[in-house]
Write a protein that holds these residues in place. Structure first.
Motif, PDB file in Angstrom:
ATOM      1  N   ALA A  70      22.472 -26.155  19.939  1.00 51.88           N
ATOM      2  CA  ALA A  70      21.770 -27.256  19.762  1.00 51.88           C
ATOM      3  C   ALA A  70      22.629 -28.517  20.352  1.00 51.88           C
ATOM      4  O   ALA A  70      22.101 -29.489  20.340  1.00 51.88           O
ATOM      5  N   VAL A  71      24.015 -28.293  20.434  1.00 50.37           N
ATOM      6  CA  VAL A  71      24.648 -29.542  21.069  1.00 50.37           C
ATOM      7  C   VAL A  71      25.206 -29.183  22.401  1.00 50.37           C
ATOM      8  O   VAL A  71      25.457 -29.995  23.021  1.00 50.37           O
ATOM      9  N   VAL A  72      25.505 -27.917  22.664  1.00 47.57           N
ATOM     10  CA  VAL A  72      26.073 -27.501  23.838  1.00 47.57           C
ATOM     11  C   VAL A  72      25.167 -26.331  24.619  1.00 47.57           C
ATOM     12  O   VAL A  72      25.324 -25.284  24.237  1.00 47.57           O
ATOM     13  N   PRO A  73      24.073 -26.723  25.322  1.00 40.41           N
ATOM     14  CA  PRO A  73      23.166 -25.842  25.800  1.00 40.41           C
ATOM     15  C   PRO A  73      23.558 -24.471  26.359  1.00 40.41           C
ATOM     16  O   PRO A  73      23.080 -23.460  26.391  1.00 40.41           O
ATOM     17  N   ASP A  74      24.878 -24.569  27.016  1.00 43.03           N
ATOM     18  CA  ASP A  74      25.237 -23.709  27.950  1.00 43.03           C
ATOM     19  C   ASP A  74      26.427 -22.938  27.094  1.00 43.03           C
ATOM     20  O   ASP A  74      27.000 -21.989  27.681  1.00 43.03           O
ATOM     21  N   SER A  75      26.568 -22.986  25.802  1.00 42.79           N
ATOM     22  CA  SER A  75      27.572 -22.443  25.095  1.00 42.79           C
ATOM     23  C   SER A  75      27.211 -20.825  24.968  1.00 42.79           C
ATOM     24  O   SER A  75      26.358 -20.290  25.019  1.00 42.79           O
ATOM     25  N   VAL A  76      28.373 -20.116  24.911  1.00 42.71           N
ATOM     26  CA  VAL A  76      28.481 -18.720  24.551  1.00 42.71           C
ATOM     27  C   VAL A  76      28.982 -18.323  23.439  1.00 42.71           C
ATOM     28  O   VAL A  76      29.017 -17.191  22.953  1.00 42.71           O
ATOM     29  N   MET A  77      29.093 -19.469  22.425  1.00 46.75           N
ATOM     30  CA  MET A  77      29.483 -19.224  20.958  1.00 46.75           C
ATOM     31  C   MET A  77      28.605 -18.444  20.298  1.00 46.75           C
ATOM     32  O   MET A  77      27.387 -19.072  20.448  1.00 46.75           O
ATOM     33  N   PRO A  78      28.869 -17.443  19.405  1.00 47.34           N
ATOM     34  CA  PRO A  78      27.767 -17.178  18.706  1.00 47.34           C
ATOM     35  C   PRO A  78      27.660 -17.829  17.453  1.00 47.34           C
ATOM     36  O   PRO A  78      28.205 -18.947  17.133  1.00 47.34           O
ATOM     37  N   ALA A  79      26.443 -18.032  16.737  1.00 43.67           N
ATOM     38  CA  ALA A  79      25.980 -18.921  15.877  1.00 43.67           C
ATOM     39  C   ALA A  79      26.340 -18.474  14.455  1.00 43.67           C
ATOM     40  O   ALA A  79      26.649 -17.113  14.450  1.00 43.67           O
ATOM     41  N   TYR A  80      26.508 -19.040  13.592  1.00 46.07           N
ATOM     42  CA  TYR A  80      27.030 -18.801  12.108  1.00 46.07           C
ATOM     43  C   TYR A  80      26.023 -19.285  11.088  1.00 46.07           C
ATOM     44  O   TYR A  80      26.559 -19.834  10.165  1.00 46.07           O
ATOM     45  N   PRO A  81      25.010 -18.656  11.009  1.00 47.88           N
ATOM     46  CA  PRO A  81      23.885 -19.006   9.950  1.00 47.88           C
ATOM     47  C   PRO A  81      24.506 -18.835   8.653  1.00 47.88           C
ATOM     48  O   PRO A  81      23.584 -19.493   7.765  1.00 47.88           O
ATOM     49  N   TRP A  82      24.986 -17.811   8.410  1.00 47.95           N
ATOM     50  CA  TRP A  82      25.742 -17.417   7.312  1.00 47.95           C
ATOM     51  C   TRP A  82      26.603 -18.400   6.442  1.00 47.95           C
ATOM     52  O   TRP A  82      26.729 -18.200   5.100  1.00 47.95           O
ATOM     53  N   LEU A  83      27.026 -19.444   7.307  1.00 46.56           N
ATOM     54  CA  LEU A  83      27.620 -20.604   6.510  1.00 46.56           C
ATOM     55  C   LEU A  83      26.940 -21.535   5.948  1.00 46.56           C
ATOM     56  O   LEU A  83      27.355 -22.530   5.806  1.00 46.56           O
ATOM     57  N   PHE A  84      25.320 -21.254   5.931  1.00 46.63           N
ATOM     58  CA  PHE A  84      24.482 -22.382   5.511  1.00 46.63           C
ATOM     59  C   PHE A  84      23.461 -21.614   4.818  1.00 46.63           C
ATOM     60  O   PHE A  84      23.503 -20.528   4.746  1.00 46.63           O
ATOM     61  N   ASP A  85      22.958 -22.689   3.983  1.00 47.66           N
ATOM     62  CA  ASP A  85      21.583 -22.351   3.305  1.00 47.66           C
ATOM     63  C   ASP A  85      20.431 -22.941   3.771  1.00 47.66           C
ATOM     64  O   ASP A  85      20.613 -24.343   4.124  1.00 47.66           O
ATOM     65  N   VAL A  86      19.307 -22.342   3.690  1.00 46.58           N
ATOM     66  CA  VAL A  86      17.907 -22.940   3.990  1.00 46.58           C
ATOM     67  C   VAL A  86      17.286 -23.025   2.624  1.00 46.58           C
ATOM     68  O   VAL A  86      16.864 -22.026   1.922  1.00 46.58           O
ATOM     69  N   VAL A  87      17.109 -24.585   2.298  1.00 49.53           N
ATOM     70  CA  VAL A  87      16.503 -24.697   0.953  1.00 49.53           C
ATOM     71  C   VAL A  87      15.223 -25.570   1.084  1.00 49.53           C
ATOM     72  O   VAL A  87      15.212 -26.360   2.110  1.00 49.53           O
ATOM     73  N   ALA A  88      14.265 -25.639   0.066  1.00 50.30           N
ATOM     74  CA  ALA A  88      13.351 -26.462  -0.050  1.00 50.30           C
ATOM     75  C   ALA A  88      13.511 -27.750   0.013  1.00 50.30           C
ATOM     76  O   ALA A  88      12.889 -28.790   0.696  1.00 50.30           O
ATOM     77  N   SER A  89      14.472 -28.210  -0.680  1.00 53.32           N
ATOM     78  CA  SER A  89      14.859 -29.506  -0.490  1.00 53.32           C
ATOM     79  C   SER A  89      16.579 -29.674  -1.072  1.00 53.32           C
ATOM     80  O   SER A  89      17.010 -28.815  -1.632  1.00 53.32           O
ATOM     81  N   ALA A  90      16.979 -30.476  -0.532  1.00 56.61           N
ATOM     82  CA  ALA A  90      18.707 -30.631  -0.338  1.00 56.61           C
ATOM     83  C   ALA A  90      18.913 -30.948  -2.042  1.00 56.61           C
ATOM     84  O   ALA A  90      18.708 -32.017  -2.407  1.00 56.61           O
ATOM     85  N   PRO A  91      20.011 -30.329  -2.520  1.00 56.90           N
ATOM     86  CA  PRO A  91      20.546 -30.719  -3.520  1.00 56.90           C
ATOM     87  C   PRO A  91      21.213 -32.201  -3.673  1.00 56.90           C
ATOM     88  O   PRO A  91      21.809 -32.590  -2.504  1.00 56.90           O
ATOM     89  N   GLU A  92      21.224 -32.834  -4.802  1.00 55.47           N
ATOM     90  CA  GLU A  92      21.977 -34.238  -4.731  1.00 55.47           C
ATOM     91  C   GLU A  92      23.436 -33.979  -4.225  1.00 55.47           C
ATOM     92  O   GLU A  92      24.354 -33.292  -4.453  1.00 55.47           O
ATOM     93  N   ASN A 103      26.792 -24.103   2.932  1.00 54.03           N
ATOM     94  CA  ASN A 103      27.424 -23.479   1.732  1.00 54.03           C
ATOM     95  C   ASN A 103      28.910 -23.909   1.787  1.00 54.03           C
ATOM     96  O   ASN A 103      29.339 -24.655   2.551  1.00 54.03           O
ATOM     97  N   GLU A 104      29.392 -23.127   0.411  1.00 55.20           N
ATOM     98  CA  GLU A 104      30.814 -23.740   0.352  1.00 55.20           C
ATOM     99  C   GLU A 104      31.878 -23.308   1.332  1.00 55.20           C
ATOM    100  O   GLU A 104      32.677 -23.946   1.700  1.00 55.20           O
ATOM    101  N   ARG A 105      31.372 -22.029   2.099  1.00 52.37           N
ATOM    102  CA  ARG A 105      32.406 -21.666   3.181  1.00 52.37           C
ATOM    103  C   ARG A 105      32.423 -22.370   4.480  1.00 52.37           C
ATOM    104  O   ARG A 105      33.087 -22.871   5.038  1.00 52.37           O
ATOM    105  N   GLY A 106      30.755 -22.920   4.530  1.00 52.73           N
ATOM    106  CA  GLY A 106      30.898 -23.831   5.687  1.00 52.73           C
ATOM    107  C   GLY A 106      31.361 -25.124   5.589  1.00 52.73           C
ATOM    108  O   GLY A 106      31.813 -25.610   6.604  1.00 52.73           O
ATOM    109  N   GLU A 107      31.402 -25.800   4.431  1.00 51.83           N
ATOM    110  CA  GLU A 107      31.900 -27.000   4.041  1.00 51.83           C
ATOM    111  C   GLU A 107      33.509 -26.747   4.611  1.00 51.83           C
ATOM    112  O   GLU A 107      34.074 -27.628   4.727  1.00 51.83           O
ATOM    113  N   ALA A 108      34.083 -25.743   3.881  1.00 52.43           N
ATOM    114  CA  ALA A 108      35.437 -25.523   3.982  1.00 52.43           C
ATOM    115  C   ALA A 108      35.807 -25.364   5.318  1.00 52.43           C
ATOM    116  O   ALA A 108      36.821 -25.850   5.836  1.00 52.43           O
ATOM    117  N   LEU A 109      35.111 -24.594   6.124  1.00 46.88           N
ATOM    118  CA  LEU A 109      35.372 -24.471   7.688  1.00 46.88           C
ATOM    119  C   LEU A 109      35.378 -25.779   8.224  1.00 46.88           C
ATOM    120  O   LEU A 109      36.443 -26.075   9.017  1.00 46.88           O
TER     121      LEU A 109
END
Length: 226
Positions: free
Chosen positions: A136-158, A179-185
Motif C-alpha cells: 500500500a505504501v511501497v509497491p515493490d515491497s517483498v515484506m509480508p503483510a501483518y493483518p493480524w495486528l489489526f481489527d476490521v470493525v464496522a465503526s472505529a471505537p472512540e 489492535n493492542e499488539r499493532g499499537e505496541a509494535l
C-alpha cells in the motif's frame, strides 16, 4: 589407545572445547556488554507500550529480515551513524522467562536497517499502513503483510486510530484499526531513534566519528523502506 580411536575422549574434548570457545568468544563478551553498556545522553528508557512492542517485534520474527546495527561503512550512511554499545543500553530482558536481552542486531537485511526508523518514517499512519499491507505504501515491497495486528470493525471505537487503507488493499466492509499488539509494535518502531553523539565524546570515538552523517546520524538519504 590412541586419541583419535577413543571415541568418548574425542567426543568429550570436542564438546567441552566447543562450549568453552562459545563462552569465551560469544556469550561472556555479550553478557559483559549487556551489563556494562551506559545509555547515551538524551536516551530514554522504553515505555511499557514500547517494551511490549519490542516483544511483538521479536515474536513476529522482524529480526530475521531487519538489522539494528549501523556499520562504519559508506553504504550504511543512510541508516545513521555507526552504532555503539550505548545504543542498546535500554534493550533489556523481556521478562523472567527471557533472562537475556533480545538479539535485535540481526544478521540479514532483506529489508532496511531499522536503527533510525522513528526518524526516517516518523508517521504513525505510515507505519500502520506498512504493517497492514506493505504494498500500500511501497509497491515493490517483498515484506509480508501483518493483518493480524489489526481489527476490521464496522465503526472505529472512540479514540482508536483509523488506518486509511487505499481501495485496492482495503477490506470490502468496515474500517481498519490497530489492535493492542499493532499499537505496541508501532510505538516501538517510532521509538527507534539514535541519540546524537557530541564531538569528542568517547562513544563518538568508538563510532569512528562518522562526520559524513552529521550529529543526528540521519545521513544523506531518508528512504530505504522495504
Amino acid at each position: 589407545m590412541s586419541f583419535h580411536k577413543d571415541h568418548w575422549l574425542l567426543f568429550s574434548v570436542t564438546c567441552f572445547g566447543f562450549v568453552g570457545l562459545s563462552l569465551i568468544i560469544g556469550i561472556l563478551p555479550a553478557k559483559w556488554v549487556q551489563d556494562n553498556a551506559v545509555p547515551l545522553p538524551g536516551m530514554q528508557p522504553l515505555t511499557a507500550l514500547e517494551k511490549q512492542g519490542l516483544g511483538v517485534y521479536v515474536g513476529e520474527g522482524c529480526v530475521a529480515c531487519h538489522t539494528q546495527q549501523v556499520r562504519p561503512l559508506e553504504m550504511d550512511a543512510a541508516f545513521g551513524r555507526p552504532s555503539v554499545p550505548g545504543d542498546y543500553a535500554y534493550v533489556t530482558p523481556l521478562g523472567p522467562w527471557a533472562p537475556y536481552a533480545p538479539a535485535v542486531l540481526g544478521s540479514q537485511r532483506t529489508g532496511p536497517d531499522l536503527t533510525n526508523a522513528g526518524r526516517r518514517q516518523p508517521s504513525e499512519v505510515w507505519q500502520y499502513l506498512h504493517l497492514y499491507d506493505p504494498r500500500a505504501v511501497v509497491p515493490d515491497s517483498v515484506m509480508p503483510a501483518y493483518p493480524w495486528l489489526f481489527d476490521v470493525v464496522a465503526s472505529a471505537p472512540e479514540g482508536a486510530t483509523v488506518v486509511p487503507v487505499p481501495a485496492p488493499y482495503a477490506p470490502a466492509e468496515g474500517v481498519v484499526v490497530p489492535n493492542e499488539r499493532g499499537e505496541a509494535l508501532v510505538a516501538y518502531l517510532l521509538s527507534l531513534k539514535q541519540a546524537p553523539l557530541e564531538a569528542g565524546d568517547e562513544h563518538a570515538t568508538a563510532a569512528g566519528g562518522s562526520a559524513a552523517n552529521g550529529a543526528d546520524g540521519l545521513g544523506a538519504h531518508a528512504g530505504g523502506t522495504r
